[in-house]
Design a protein around this motif. Sequence first.
Motif, short mmCIF file in Angstrom:
data_model
loop_
_atom_site.label_atom_id
_atom_site.label_comp_id
_atom_site.label_asym_id
_atom_site.label_seq_id
_atom_site.Cartn_x
_atom_site.Cartn_y
_atom_site.Cartn_z
N UNK A 122 0.84 -1.19 0.00
CA UNK A 122 0.00 0.00 0.00
C UNK A 122 0.88 1.25 0.00
N UNK A 123 0.30 2.44 -0.22
CA UNK A 123 1.08 3.68 -0.23
C UNK A 123 1.81 3.88 1.10
N UNK A 124 2.86 4.71 1.11
CA UNK A 124 3.65 4.88 2.33
C UNK A 124 2.93 5.64 3.43
N UNK A 125 1.79 6.27 3.13
CA UNK A 125 1.04 7.01 4.14
C UNK A 125 -0.38 6.47 4.22
N UNK A 126 -1.04 6.81 5.32
CA UNK A 126 -2.42 6.37 5.55
C UNK A 126 -3.22 7.55 6.09
N UNK A 127 -4.46 7.71 5.61
CA UNK A 127 -5.35 8.79 6.03
C UNK A 127 -6.48 8.19 6.87
N UNK A 142 -9.50 13.43 -0.51
CA UNK A 142 -8.17 13.80 -0.04
C UNK A 142 -7.13 13.26 -1.03
N UNK A 143 -6.30 14.16 -1.56
CA UNK A 143 -5.23 13.79 -2.50
C UNK A 143 -3.89 14.05 -1.82
N UNK A 181 -5.27 8.56 -2.86
CA UNK A 181 -6.49 9.38 -2.87
C UNK A 181 -7.58 8.61 -2.14
N UNK A 182 -8.31 9.31 -1.27
CA UNK A 182 -9.35 8.65 -0.47
C UNK A 182 -10.52 9.60 -0.28
N UNK A 183 -11.75 9.04 -0.33
CA UNK A 183 -12.98 9.81 -0.18
C UNK A 183 -13.56 9.61 1.20
N UNK A 184 -14.16 10.69 1.76
CA UNK A 184 -14.83 10.64 3.05
C UNK A 184 -16.17 11.37 2.95
N UNK A 185 -17.22 10.87 3.61
CA UNK A 185 -18.48 11.63 3.67
C UNK A 185 -18.34 12.80 4.62
#
Length: 272
Positions: free
Chosen positions: A149-154, A251-252, A264-268
Amino acid sequence: MSVPKPSKRTARWTFLMVADSGKTIQIRWFRFLFTLGVLMLLASVSAAGILYWLYDMKVRENEGLKKALAAYSTGSEVLRPGGGELTPEESGQEVTVSPAPSEKDVSPAEGKKPAAGDDSAPLPSETPPEAGEEAPSDTAPQMVSGVELPPVEIGDFKCSFARAARELRLRFNIRNRMPENGKVAGHVVLVLKPDGKKRRKWVALPDNIRLENGVPSGEEEGQTFSISKFRTLKFKLKNQRNPEYYKMASVYVFGKDDAGLLMQKDFPVETE
């Protein structure tokens, strides 16, 4: 002997009411009563207008709450028809994944010491976290279908609305998945989206970030970060009246220099 001249009197109007019998009744202060009536009429019209404006604002707010409740009841996760969550490739989300490093490229974590009686069991680093950071709960890299997975997490995305300042405030945590490999640096762009697919109504934060087909290019720098473990990023959108206007936040996360899009991740958007 001279006759005194009569003095001139100013002309005045008098309102009289005459009965059938011929009796007259004089109404004094007619001008004052007429002016008072006009002022009371204007005050009544103004009060009615203000009350209607307050009622219309409450109706709009209730409609927004109903839409938010309906969206929350349907759920924000994308699922397969037969059950199970879709992968980023199946859901159509654009996610850039860094290639998995080889064993030669991975350096051992600093501060690790072998446990007593077991030379192969490393201990967690005793180095204290930096100011404004917290130790992550899991530092091991996670794998999906054999790809790192990417090196960061949101995560821990939260949204609040300050009515006095009319500000929409958003914050979330960005975490380094593998702090033993060193710091991760880059910048973040947040895109707010209302209902529908009209991209001209999308808003990118920080301000003055341009969107190309609804997506930031990464060339313009957003909110920067440089983390070894953990950090909280905060965004504000001013001059907002309806806290329920925006429904989705994307979030990009871009890497430093020419690293490109990390994730890139989406949040409500659900205000507290």
